[in-house]
Design a protein around this motif. Sequence first.
Motif, mmCIF file in Angstrom:
data_model
loop_
_atom_site.group_PDB
_atom_site.id
_atom_site.type_symbol
_atom_site.label_atom_id
_atom_site.label_comp_id
_atom_site.label_asym_id
_atom_site.label_seq_id
_atom_site.Cartn_x
_atom_site.Cartn_y
_atom_site.Cartn_z
ATOM 1 N N LYS A 47 0.838 -1.182 0.000
ATOM 2 C CA LYS A 47 0.000 0.000 0.000
ATOM 3 C C LYS A 47 0.882 1.245 0.000
ATOM 4 C CE LYS A 47 -3.929 -2.129 0.119
ATOM 5 N NZ LYS A 47 -4.832 -2.115 -1.055
ATOM 6 N N VAL A 48 0.410 2.312 -0.624
ATOM 7 C CA VAL A 48 1.117 3.590 -0.596
ATOM 8 C C VAL A 48 0.831 4.266 0.744
ATOM 9 C CG1 VAL A 48 1.413 5.829 -1.707
ATOM 10 C CG2 VAL A 48 0.916 3.804 -3.096
ATOM 11 N N VAL A 49 1.883 4.758 1.400
ATOM 12 C CA VAL A 49 1.731 5.429 2.692
ATOM 13 C C VAL A 49 2.406 6.792 2.638
ATOM 14 C CG1 VAL A 49 1.607 3.258 3.975
ATOM 15 C CG2 VAL A 49 3.813 4.383 3.663
ATOM 16 N N THR A 50 1.865 7.750 3.391
ATOM 17 C CA THR A 50 2.437 9.084 3.510
ATOM 18 C C THR A 50 2.865 9.306 4.951
ATOM 19 O OG1 THR A 50 1.116 10.020 1.709
ATOM 20 C CG2 THR A 50 1.981 11.553 3.334
ATOM 21 N N VAL A 51 4.116 9.764 5.144
ATOM 22 C CA VAL A 51 4.662 10.044 6.466
ATOM 23 C C VAL A 51 4.937 11.541 6.567
ATOM 24 C CG1 VAL A 51 6.527 9.600 8.099
ATOM 25 C CG2 VAL A 51 5.719 7.766 6.599
ATOM 26 N N HIS A 55 12.825 -6.861 -4.234
ATOM 27 C CA HIS A 55 11.960 -5.784 -3.787
ATOM 28 C C HIS A 55 12.780 -4.497 -3.665
ATOM 29 C CE1 HIS A 55 9.165 -9.045 -2.587
ATOM 30 N NE2 HIS A 55 8.256 -8.137 -2.882
ATOM 31 N N THR A 56 12.143 -3.375 -3.949
ATOM 32 C CA THR A 56 12.806 -2.084 -3.962
ATOM 33 C C THR A 56 11.983 -1.082 -3.172
ATOM 34 O OG1 THR A 56 13.683 -2.553 -6.176
ATOM 35 C CG2 THR A 56 13.774 -0.276 -5.421
ATOM 36 N N CYS A 57 12.666 -0.290 -2.319
ATOM 37 C CA CYS A 57 11.997 0.770 -1.556
ATOM 38 C C CYS A 57 12.027 2.057 -2.372
ATOM 39 C CB CYS A 57 12.705 0.995 -0.217
ATOM 40 S SG CYS A 57 12.643 -0.439 0.893
ATOM 41 N N VAL A 58 10.882 2.690 -2.526
ATOM 42 C CA VAL A 58 10.786 3.892 -3.350
ATOM 43 C C VAL A 58 9.942 4.947 -2.627
ATOM 44 C CG1 VAL A 58 11.064 2.703 -5.556
ATOM 45 C CG2 VAL A 58 8.786 2.936 -4.579
ATOM 46 N N PHE A 59 10.097 6.188 -3.068
ATOM 47 C CA PHE A 59 9.268 7.285 -2.592
ATOM 48 C C PHE A 59 8.780 8.077 -3.799
ATOM 49 C CE2 PHE A 59 13.062 9.556 -3.499
ATOM 50 C CZ PHE A 59 12.719 10.895 -3.649
ATOM 51 N N TRP A 60 7.728 8.854 -3.600
ATOM 52 C CA TRP A 60 7.179 9.640 -4.702
ATOM 53 C C TRP A 60 7.978 10.927 -4.825
ATOM 54 C CZ3 TRP A 60 3.918 8.313 -8.444
ATOM 55 C CH2 TRP A 60 3.442 9.314 -9.286
ATOM 56 N N ASP A 61 8.720 11.048 -5.929
ATOM 57 C CA ASP A 61 9.590 12.196 -6.190
ATOM 58 C C ASP A 61 8.838 13.190 -7.066
ATOM 59 O OD1 ASP A 61 11.608 13.983 -6.655
ATOM 60 O OD2 ASP A 61 13.119 12.478 -7.120
ATOM 61 N N GLN A 111 16.221 8.642 4.114
ATOM 62 C CA GLN A 111 16.824 9.843 4.668
ATOM 63 C C GLN A 111 15.914 11.057 4.557
ATOM 64 O OE1 GLN A 111 19.654 10.243 6.232
ATOM 65 N NE2 GLN A 111 20.769 8.337 5.880
ATOM 66 N N HIS A 112 14.715 10.892 4.071
ATOM 67 C CA HIS A 112 13.787 12.015 3.902
ATOM 68 C C HIS A 112 12.373 11.489 4.076
ATOM 69 C CE1 HIS A 112 13.161 10.157 0.007
ATOM 70 N NE2 HIS A 112 14.468 10.224 -0.198
ATOM 71 N N LEU A 113 11.405 12.396 4.081
ATOM 72 C CA LEU A 113 10.008 12.017 4.253
ATOM 73 C C LEU A 113 9.214 12.374 3.006
ATOM 74 C CD1 LEU A 113 9.242 13.074 7.931
ATOM 75 C CD2 LEU A 113 10.018 10.882 7.052
ATOM 76 N N SER A 114 8.229 11.542 2.701
ATOM 77 C CA SER A 114 7.358 11.760 1.553
ATOM 78 C C SER A 114 6.299 10.672 1.609
ATOM 79 C CB SER A 114 8.160 11.704 0.243
ATOM 80 O OG SER A 114 7.328 11.922 -0.865
#
Length: 788
Positions: A416-420, A449-455, A483-486
């Motif tokens: 699931k997509v999560v926002t922090v 598996h790969t960890c990604v964030f929405w850039d 190292q960052h939040l998104s």
Amino acid sequence: MTRKRSFLFLALVLFQTLSLSLSQRTVCPIGFVMNENQDCIEHDECENEEDYDNGGLCGENAVCKNTYGSFYCQCADGFGSSTEQVTFTNPSPGQCKDINECQSMMNICPNNAECHNSSPYYSCICESGFHSSTGVESFRSGDNITCEDINECQEEEICGPNASCINTEGSFQCFCNAGFRLKSGNSSFTGNKEQCEDLCKIDLAICGNGTCHQGATGHYCSCPLGFTNYGNNKTRCTELSCDIFKDETSLKKTFPMVHGHIIQLRNSCLDLTESETPKEKNEYLLEFLISLIDKLLSSEVFNDNKKVSLFLNFVEHALRIIGPFVTPPGREKLGTYTEVKMLVYKGSELPRGPTTLSSKHAKLDIDLEVAAGDQLYYPGFTAVSLLSYFNLEKFANSYFGGIKPQKNERYQINSKVVTVTVSNTNTSHLKEPIRLTLYHLEKTNQTFHTCVFWDFSVEGGAWSTRGCKVVMSSPEYTVCSCQHLSSFAVLMALYDTEDKFDLQLITWVGLSLSLVCLFICILTFSMIRSIQSPRTTMHLHLCISLFIANLIFLAGISRTENKVGCAVVAGMLHFFYLSAFCWMCLEGIQLFRMVVLVFNTNFKTLYMMAGGYGVPAVIVAVSALVSHKEYGTDRHCWLSLDLIWSFFGPACVIIIVNIFFFLITAWKLAQKFSSLNPDLDSLQKIKAFTITAVAQLCILGTMWIFGCFQFEKGTIAMTYLFTIFGSLQGVMLFVMHCLLSKQIREEYGNISSQLFAPRKKTYSEFSYSHTRKPQGSKSTQDTGESQI
């Protein structure tokens, strides 16, 4: 002085000697004197020492000690010999000097006392802020006296008004009461050099745009409309940043269905101040945001990455604004398409240490120091929120512009997509990384598996791996360190088979041959009357379904440029391939009815059509209504991975059902063959039908079993097997149902003889032919097959 003293001593001795000589008596030795009886008695030289000039016989600061016949000198208590001699008989000036006990003796005085040297002794005096236990001013170590602290705070108004006294060891400190402060800015003072003054009068800008007041617990700031203290009414009033809720053109144009909600959310935000707004209204702001998010997710408006970016940016800013108005320790809210967990801390002291937020789909581990930040914009307030979206992954599953896949590699969101979000506004590079555990949607043993964030900066918004790495991964979950939040997700790597020329050649050649063979089968089963029966009707429609499916496959499987057309092609392939399995299932059921129930029992045509075409039509219709967007992928006009089981599921059920029926049929046939059954000819035919049906099941079932292995890396062998079996289905059905059938071969021979060697038949031949055909027809009208 020494000479004089020596001279006197010699004169005395000489005088005694002369006296003895004159009296003509025995001379007494040195240190003895003669008494009246003319006896020599011991003389105490120290007896009249004080009569000597200049400090006596031994000198200053020294005492004389008599011995039998002599004497010796010793420095008085508190003095020591300059020659370091303990005793001496020849004193010299200044030989005995004062000893400084404060330097020569360590810790001679008790704690909190100072040592003062004196002649000949020393004295201990308590330090400032202490007094002796007996009240004396000075003492020595042997007096058993200690120095005790003086509690200055017992004195009235020692710190003056508006201050409090705190006693310390040997001293005290004065601290201003709440609402007061020193003009110097110091935190404490002693004495009466400074006085505490009203904070509201000293610092006129302490409340910013608000008004400063004095209360029972100190000062507080009341904020005007549109300003807030962010949950701490002792800090300056800051303008509410409700710009994210403005009725901007982009929001109105992108999300017209929630245009009114955004306006209402902004008005509610501007009305909020901690001191004037009731708790219920503050809590309502979070609930209203969740309902707005649910409405957007249910409307399925995210058809491009820019809309996803605008939505995620809106949610992140909204959570950061709403956080200060949530009552500690936080809130949990479950919506239709969302789940939010929020922790809130308020107070002058910053929270410290790690904390954890857990939800159904994710778990967040973060240090509270990272969440609090420098507190420039949110003084006295710290918040952490974890928001999960229940269906956003299917809208954001195609935007991987920030990732460079390997050859034949593609990605699919597997969480699931999560926002922090946190109250700290500087989250582009955190001092300590966060740990985010995301639970997999599809539990698989593969570890890619790969960890990604929405850039937001990549092509209008896309998934990126920058600043994130995998700590560990298991079939159930993946732990990410960022190292960052998104907004975050986990991607699963899938591997596509290469479009090799040899595979394409096999596909085209095999399917072309299959189409020709299936066309011949269709003509055979539909036009040769002597073999027509319910059994051949099933063969006919099986071939028709495969013929249409293969034809559509050749013509449209790669036509992905038109999304609607591609979806139609995928739907037709779904229908006709399922139809082929359904007709195959009907054959298995027919065999079961013939052998186990009663011979010569056939389905009605209407029932066969309902089972062969009605069942797949229902399955495809339901699948299209539920997930019509899953028809057609980026590479092929076929079902996506999320919907593929709407085909494999029914196919597997049919295969299992047919295997069950065939096992029972074979067992019953074995029983009938073991007995003396007069209808042996019919049994032989049913045996042949069973063998061909099992062979047919193996052909169709095996092909799709190989197809199941196309979703893992390194399955090139399975790819070739799938391609060969799939493309040659029609050829194998033609060989099995036509060429291996003796009766059909005879009919092919009759047709070829009539076409290539036409001749006039005699009356006798004509009669023989008509008398023979009914027999053959009768023998096969129920089964449509001959012995193999």
